[in-house]
Design a protein around this motif. Sequence first.
Motif, PDB file in Angstrom:
ATOM      1  N   UNK A   1      16.314  32.210  36.345  1.00 53.36           N
ATOM      2  CA  UNK A   1      15.952  33.340  37.200  1.00 53.36           C
ATOM      3  C   UNK A   1      15.902  34.664  36.455  1.00 53.36           C
ATOM      4  N   UNK A   2      16.333  34.684  35.214  1.00 52.90           N
ATOM      5  CA  UNK A   2      16.383  35.940  34.487  1.00 52.90           C
ATOM      6  C   UNK A   2      17.759  36.573  34.511  1.00 52.90           C
ATOM      7  N   UNK A   3      18.695  35.904  35.131  1.00 51.47           N
ATOM      8  CA  UNK A   3      20.078  36.393  35.143  1.00 51.47           C
ATOM      9  C   UNK A   3      20.857  35.648  34.075  1.00 51.47           C
ATOM     10  N   UNK A   4      21.431  36.387  33.141  1.00 57.32           N
ATOM     11  CA  UNK A   4      22.292  35.741  32.159  1.00 57.32           C
ATOM     12  C   UNK A   4      23.742  35.934  32.594  1.00 57.32           C
ATOM     13  N   UNK A   5      24.462  34.834  32.810  1.00 55.08           N
ATOM     14  CA  UNK A   5      25.844  34.973  33.255  1.00 55.08           C
ATOM     15  C   UNK A   5      26.694  35.705  32.219  1.00 55.08           C
ATOM     16  N   UNK A   6      27.359  36.789  32.623  1.00 55.28           N
ATOM     17  CA  UNK A   6      28.256  37.447  31.677  1.00 55.28           C
ATOM     18  C   UNK A   6      29.500  36.592  31.457  1.00 55.28           C
ATOM     19  N   UNK A   7      30.052  36.668  30.245  1.00 63.14           N
ATOM     20  CA  UNK A   7      31.292  35.951  29.957  1.00 63.14           C
ATOM     21  C   UNK A   7      32.394  37.003  29.862  1.00 63.14           C
ATOM     22  N   UNK A   8      33.363  36.946  30.759  1.00 66.39           N
ATOM     23  CA  UNK A   8      34.371  37.991  30.868  1.00 66.39           C
ATOM     24  C   UNK A   8      35.757  37.433  30.556  1.00 66.39           C
ATOM     25  N   UNK A   9      36.460  38.106  29.680  1.00 64.31           N
ATOM     26  CA  UNK A   9      37.847  37.732  29.387  1.00 64.31           C
ATOM     27  C   UNK A   9      38.758  38.362  30.430  1.00 64.31           C
ATOM     28  N   UNK A  10      39.709  37.590  30.909  1.00 60.86           N
ATOM     29  CA  UNK A  10      40.612  38.142  31.918  1.00 60.86           C
ATOM     30  C   UNK A  10      42.039  37.616  31.751  1.00 60.86           C
ATOM     31  N   UNK A  11      42.972  38.405  32.250  1.00 60.93           N
ATOM     32  CA  UNK A  11      44.363  37.952  32.374  1.00 60.93           C
ATOM     33  C   UNK A  11      44.718  38.183  33.841  1.00 60.93           C
ATOM     34  N   UNK A  12      44.525  37.148  34.631  1.00 59.45           N
ATOM     35  CA  UNK A  12      44.667  37.328  36.084  1.00 59.45           C
ATOM     36  C   UNK A  12      46.078  37.768  36.474  1.00 59.45           C
ATOM     37  N   UNK A  13      47.103  37.292  35.751  1.00 58.52           N
ATOM     38  CA  UNK A  13      48.480  37.650  36.125  1.00 58.52           C
ATOM     39  C   UNK A  13      48.766  39.142  35.954  1.00 58.52           C
ATOM     40  N   UNK A  14      48.016  39.821  35.065  1.00 60.46           N
ATOM     41  CA  UNK A  14      48.257  41.258  34.890  1.00 60.46           C
ATOM     42  C   UNK A  14      47.119  42.099  35.467  1.00 60.46           C
ATOM     43  N   UNK A  15      46.055  41.437  35.921  1.00 67.06           N
ATOM     44  CA  UNK A  15      44.937  42.181  36.503  1.00 67.06           C
ATOM     45  C   UNK A  15      43.900  42.626  35.477  1.00 67.06           C
ATOM     46  N   UNK A  16      44.143  42.283  34.240  1.00 70.53           N
ATOM     47  CA  UNK A  16      43.195  42.663  33.183  1.00 70.53           C
ATOM     48  C   UNK A  16      41.865  41.936  33.382  1.00 70.53           C
ATOM     49  N   UNK A  17      40.765  42.677  33.283  1.00 74.93           N
ATOM     50  CA  UNK A  17      39.439  42.071  33.427  1.00 74.93           C
ATOM     51  C   UNK A  17      38.936  42.049  34.860  1.00 74.93           C
TER      52      UNK A  17
END
Length: 297
Positions: free
Chosen positions: A199-215
């Motif tokens: 579709x022309x959408x490239x999925x971004x790859x995001x780093x996260x630390x869910x326990x601290x809310x980072x990302x």
Amino acid sequence: VARALTRIERGGPAARELVRGLYPDTGRAHRVGVTGAPGTGKSTLVNVLAKELNARGRRVGIIAVDPSSPFSGGAILGDRLRMQDLLGSGVFIRSMASRGQLGGLAAAVSNSLVVMDAAGFETILVETVGAGQGEVDIARHAHTTIVLEAPGFGDEVQAIKAGVLEIADILVVNKADREGATATVAALEMNLNLSPEKTGWRPPVIKAVAISGEGVTEVIDALTRHYAFLVEHSLLAVQERGRLDEELRALVQRELLEQALHALPPGLWAGMLDRMIRRELDPYTAAHEIMESIPRN
Ligand SMILES: Nc1nc2c(ncn2[C@@H]2O[C@H](COP(=O)(O)OP(=O)(O)O)[C@@H](O)[C@H]2O)c(=O)[nH]1
Ligand SMILES: [Mg+2]
């Protein structure tokens, strides 16, 4: 809302009547699927996403689907704790376990989305365990699908199962506080380079630390951008048409089977199973004979 969802889960005519009444008031919510292997941090991420979106003034609902929960009390206990955590925050959360086959669960999720959408929840997060075909099914209910990976879940490239990249609109490498997150991101980016964008959408790859809310801010930005992309390219209607087409097919299939079972001479179905076991009849011929023996109007 809670009582309506209970009615939906019980199924039957009462559930259908509820859907009929609410359906005209739906179509406004952003449906977000969150999927990935058990333990990657889906529940934790869903929680922080919900809290942050809620803090920004959006009404958020959560549907947590766990097809494995009849066997693992842990998931249910985790969800209870989670509900405590969200208590008083204005976020509505509902946990759903699979009873019987996934077809029934998919219908229950679809109908629960109708209830929450009609109730005015603007973002509905649906958490599903990535375990086979089931999650792909449930992901079809979403406008945006977030796929979670975490470092240390076996061979990085192997972990990226076929089909997962196809359904991912946003890829989150959670537990980035652990070793190997950079390698997981690199493996995902490489796989994305190899798979053509439809579709022309490239999925971004995001780093996260869910326990601290980072990302989390980055994930919310990506959600907003993806929804805007769908609107801008008139893809919401295309998606919805595909989803409704499947839903309608599944319903008609079920109705037809029920009609056939009613119309068949008593004992015919069981007799065929006996003959198949004795190898006197193959499944294709059996299906053909069944279709032939159904009286037509
Ligand atoms: N180190 C670390 N642990 C995390 C992170 N996110 C979640 N966890 C932990 O991983 C475990 C599984 O998380 P959960 O959200 O239940 O995963 P789910 O099975 O995918 O829903 C829990 O003990 C979480 O506290 C993270 O970013 N870093
Ligand atoms: Mg979970």
